[in-house]
Design an enzyme around this catalytic site. Structure first.
Site, PDB file in Angstrom:
ATOM      1  N   GLU A  62      83.567  95.900  29.594  1.00  8.55           N
ATOM      2  CA  GLU A  62      84.561  94.857  29.857  1.00  8.55           C
ATOM      3  C   GLU A  62      85.226  95.162  31.186  1.00  8.55           C
ATOM      4  O   GLU A  62      85.818  96.241  31.366  1.00  8.55           O
ATOM      5  CB  GLU A  62      85.618  94.736  28.761  1.00  8.55           C
ATOM      6  CG  GLU A  62      86.582  93.590  29.079  1.00  8.55           C
ATOM      7  CD  GLU A  62      87.609  93.269  28.014  1.00  8.55           C
ATOM      8  OE1 GLU A  62      88.420  92.351  28.260  1.00  8.55           O
ATOM      9  OE2 GLU A  62      87.622  93.925  26.959  1.00  8.55           O
ATOM     10  N   ASP A 114      87.426 100.292  41.071  1.00 11.17           N
ATOM     11  CA  ASP A 114      86.896  98.969  41.366  1.00 11.17           C
ATOM     12  C   ASP A 114      85.561  98.778  40.646  1.00 11.17           C
ATOM     13  O   ASP A 114      84.626  99.572  40.833  1.00 11.17           O
ATOM     14  CB  ASP A 114      86.707  98.841  42.881  1.00 11.17           C
ATOM     15  CG  ASP A 114      86.213  97.466  43.278  1.00 11.17           C
ATOM     16  OD1 ASP A 114      85.035  97.167  43.036  1.00 11.17           O
ATOM     17  OD2 ASP A 114      87.006  96.693  43.841  1.00 11.17           O
ATOM     18  N   ASP A 137      91.586  86.879  37.420  1.00  8.73           N
ATOM     19  CA  ASP A 137      92.525  86.148  38.271  1.00  8.73           C
ATOM     20  C   ASP A 137      91.809  84.940  38.879  1.00  8.73           C
ATOM     21  O   ASP A 137      90.791  85.100  39.557  1.00  8.73           O
ATOM     22  CB  ASP A 137      93.025  87.073  39.379  1.00  8.73           C
ATOM     23  CG  ASP A 137      94.235  86.506  40.121  1.00  8.73           C
ATOM     24  OD1 ASP A 137      94.311  85.266  40.267  1.00  8.73           O
ATOM     25  OD2 ASP A 137      95.086  87.298  40.562  1.00  8.73           O
ATOM     26  N   LYS A 141      94.694  78.962  44.736  1.00  3.88           N
ATOM     27  CA  LYS A 141      94.822  78.338  46.055  1.00  3.88           C
ATOM     28  C   LYS A 141      93.480  78.385  46.782  1.00  3.88           C
ATOM     29  O   LYS A 141      92.796  79.396  46.776  1.00  3.88           O
ATOM     30  CB  LYS A 141      95.896  79.050  46.879  1.00  3.88           C
ATOM     31  CG  LYS A 141      97.301  78.894  46.304  1.00  3.88           C
ATOM     32  CD  LYS A 141      98.326  79.603  47.154  1.00  3.88           C
ATOM     33  CE  LYS A 141      99.725  79.439  46.564  1.00  3.88           C
ATOM     34  NZ  LYS A 141     100.759  80.145  47.364  1.00  3.88           N
ATOM     35  N   ASP A 173      90.949  80.199  31.657  1.00  2.00           N
ATOM     36  CA  ASP A 173      91.747  79.046  31.237  1.00  2.00           C
ATOM     37  C   ASP A 173      92.029  78.130  32.432  1.00  2.00           C
ATOM     38  O   ASP A 173      92.907  77.280  32.368  1.00  2.00           O
ATOM     39  CB  ASP A 173      93.053  79.487  30.566  1.00  2.00           C
ATOM     40  CG  ASP A 173      93.976  80.241  31.505  1.00  2.00           C
ATOM     41  OD1 ASP A 173      93.486  80.767  32.527  1.00  2.00           O
ATOM     42  OD2 ASP A 173      95.184  80.332  31.215  1.00  2.00           O
ATOM     43  N   THR A 209      93.016  86.531  22.698  1.00  4.20           N
ATOM     44  CA  THR A 209      94.086  87.342  23.270  1.00  4.20           C
ATOM     45  C   THR A 209      95.444  86.656  23.118  1.00  4.20           C
ATOM     46  O   THR A 209      95.534  85.437  22.937  1.00  4.20           O
ATOM     47  CB  THR A 209      93.821  87.598  24.762  1.00  4.20           C
ATOM     48  OG1 THR A 209      93.927  86.353  25.464  1.00  4.20           O
ATOM     49  CG2 THR A 209      92.432  88.185  24.983  1.00  4.20           C
ATOM     50  N   LYS A 210      96.521  87.445  23.215  1.00  2.00           N
ATOM     51  CA  LYS A 210      97.868  86.878  23.184  1.00  2.00           C
ATOM     52  C   LYS A 210      98.078  85.925  24.356  1.00  2.00           C
ATOM     53  O   LYS A 210      98.725  84.882  24.220  1.00  2.00           O
ATOM     54  CB  LYS A 210      98.903  88.007  23.220  1.00  2.00           C
ATOM     55  CG  LYS A 210      98.959  88.845  21.957  1.00  2.00           C
ATOM     56  CD  LYS A 210     100.041  89.908  22.059  1.00  2.00           C
ATOM     57  CE  LYS A 210     100.113  90.742  20.785  1.00  2.00           C
ATOM     58  NZ  LYS A 210     101.140  91.809  20.875  1.00  2.00           N
ATOM     59  N   PHE A 211      97.525  86.283  25.487  1.00  4.45           N
ATOM     60  CA  PHE A 211      97.592  85.440  26.684  1.00  4.45           C
ATOM     61  C   PHE A 211      96.969  84.080  26.390  1.00  4.45           C
ATOM     62  O   PHE A 211      97.514  83.025  26.731  1.00  4.45           O
ATOM     63  CB  PHE A 211      96.844  86.148  27.809  1.00  4.45           C
ATOM     64  CG  PHE A 211      96.639  85.320  29.054  1.00  4.45           C
ATOM     65  CD1 PHE A 211      97.624  85.218  30.010  1.00  4.45           C
ATOM     66  CD2 PHE A 211      95.450  84.648  29.268  1.00  4.45           C
ATOM     67  CE1 PHE A 211      97.435  84.467  31.158  1.00  4.45           C
ATOM     68  CE2 PHE A 211      95.243  83.896  30.410  1.00  4.45           C
ATOM     69  CZ  PHE A 211      96.240  83.805  31.349  1.00  4.45           C
ATOM     70  N   GLU A 212      95.825  84.109  25.725  1.00  7.66           N
ATOM     71  CA  GLU A 212      95.121  82.875  25.393  1.00  7.66           C
ATOM     72  C   GLU A 212      95.889  82.054  24.361  1.00  7.66           C
ATOM     73  O   GLU A 212      95.987  80.831  24.460  1.00  7.66           O
ATOM     74  CB  GLU A 212      93.733  83.219  24.864  1.00  7.66           C
ATOM     75  CG  GLU A 212      92.888  82.031  24.464  1.00  7.66           C
ATOM     76  CD  GLU A 212      91.549  82.474  23.924  1.00  7.66           C
ATOM     77  OE1 GLU A 212      90.757  81.584  23.550  1.00  7.66           O
ATOM     78  OE2 GLU A 212      91.279  83.686  23.865  1.00  7.66           O
TER      79      GLU A 212
END
Length: 231
Positions: A62, A114, A137, A141, A173, A209-212
């Protein structure tokens, strides 16, 4: 006005920004106490991955695991597989190290570097069973689109490290990024869309995920893509 220096011109373009998030005391202690056991130091040379885990099994990477909730869940639920998390976010590394030790997860290791350099230098071709990139990310822009992780050259690198029949699973998303991912992956020789040309994976097999979850409550869509390396 003088132009950029030689060092600035040669500086690689990164898809991430190293954020100096504050380490909690437990995260710092986890790094101090458990990195030697569960962390793998980066070096410019192939690593014997089978020697990094106590039991043999398919290897999943991952990339950019954040605070690691989905990575921890997968390692718990898929005990017969080995997992490697690659990230540069130290609070997340500390949190996952704490969970690895607390939950006794022998099938999970971490690298702090990285991901592109890790894949180039530490993995031989056709050596990985599955690669996951969840919610990278989006660099929304237009002038920053070149910083997006999922680009043609990186996707070719991912494909080269997969075993025949191995898979890539992406999630985002941001619809515009999802469309970009689809275009890039479908143009990559040797990768096949598991859901049919132009189709997203509507019932993805991964932890939410919590973010999702927060995004869905706000009405945000989520797009998953699953591609397989041709046998």
């Amino acid at each position: 006005m003088s132009g950029p220096s030689n060092s600035e011109r040669k500086r690689p373009l990164r898809s991430y920004v190293v954020r100096s998030g504050r380490l909690t005391s437990s995260q710092r202690k986890a790094i101090d106490d458990h990195w030697q056991q569960y962390g793998i130091e980066y070096r410019q040379g192939l690593i014997d991955w089978s020697a990094q885990y106590p039991h043999p099994g398919p290897l999943t990477i991952e990339i950019g695991f954040g605070m690691g909730a989905s990575l921890i869940d997968m390692a718990r639920e898929q005990a017969g597989q080995n997992f490697l998390g690659i990230d540069v976010h130290r609070p997340g590394i500390g949190k996952v190290l704490h969970e690895i030790n607390s939950l006794r997860l022998p099938n999970l290791r971490l690298m702090e570097h990285d991901a592109k350099e890790v894949l180039v230098h530490c993995f031989s071709p056709a050596s990985v069973d599955r690669i996951l990139v969840f919610f990278p990310d989006p660099w929304p822009k237009k002038r920053h689109h070149k910083r997006r992780l999922i680009q043609a050259q990186f996707t070719e690198l991912l494909g080269s490290r997969l075993k025949p029949g191995g898979s890539i699973h992406l999630a985002t998303d941001w619809q515009a990024y999802a469309e970009h991912m689809m275009e890039v992956l479908e143009a990559c020789d040797g990768l096949v869309n598991c859901c049919g040309e132009g189709n997203y994976w509507l019932d993805p097999q991964r932890p939410e995920t919590k973010f999702e979850q927060r995004g869905r409550r706000l009405g945000h869509g989520v797009w998953d893509l699953k591609f397989q390396k041709a046998p």
